[in-house]
Each structure stands twice: as C-alpha cells, then as structure tokens.
Design an enzyme around this catalytic site. Structure first.
Site: not given
Length: 118
Positions: A40, A43
C-alpha cells in the site's frame, strides 16, 4: 513483548496483539492502531508521520498491523481499506480515520489525548 514508549510497535502475532490490547485496557491509555499493508503506497507515505506522532506522544500506544500478516485481526476489526487508523480506549473503538490523511490523523489523536487528560 513490551510496548516501547515513543515508537510505533509492529505486531506480528495474534498473541502479541491480544497482550498489547490488554495492556492498553489496563493502563487506560489511548491506542492508535495502523492497519497497513506492505503493498500500500499511502501506508508507506504516512508511516514516517506516524513515527513522529509516536515520538511526540509517549503516553499513547501506537501499533502497526499488516493486514496480510494478521488477516484475522483485520477481519475482527472490520478493516476494509488501507491505511485505516483505529482509536481504541479500553478495548472500544472511539474513532477511526481511513486513508493517509495527516491533518485528520493528527487532529483525531489530539482530540482523544485531550479528553484522556481532562
């Protein structure tokens, strides 16, 4: 497995998660859980910011859980998007921020830290 003050604690087993959750409940500290994933992008972008928050707020427990590593925990907490930040007090969800939103994350942490010390 003790949570270190001033840092984000990576949780890699369900047992470690249960232990940390219990510790947060016992101390009545605010716990911020970052549900993340290695693939991600957002993230990874917000991770350094979370580390900075952890350094500034040693009385808050910051935890990082990889949703692929601990699927059962992510499912238990109904995580549907990454990153999802859950704010827990005594085992209950008191707030949630979905997405890599620095401002919203910072404001939500500040709001709950203020109410904890009030």
């Amino acid at each position: 497995m003790a949570a270190e003050e001033g840092q984000v604690v990576g949780v890699h087993t369900v047992d470690a998660w249960t232990e940390l959750l219990q510790k947060a409940n016992d101390t009545k500290k605010l716990m911020v859980v970052d549900f993340t994933a290695s693939w991600c992008g957002p993230c990874r972008t917000i991770a350094p910011f979370l580390s900075e928050l952890a350094k500034k707020l040693p009385n808050v427990i910051f935890v990082k859980i990889d949703v692929d590593e601990l699927k059962s925990v992510a499912q238990d907490w109904a995580v549907e998007a990454m990153p999802t930040f859950m704010f827990l007090k005594e085992g209950n969800i008191v707030d949630k921020v979905v997405g890599a939103k620095k401002e919203e994350l910072q404001q939500t942490v500040a709001k709950h830290v203020a109410s904890a010390s009030a």
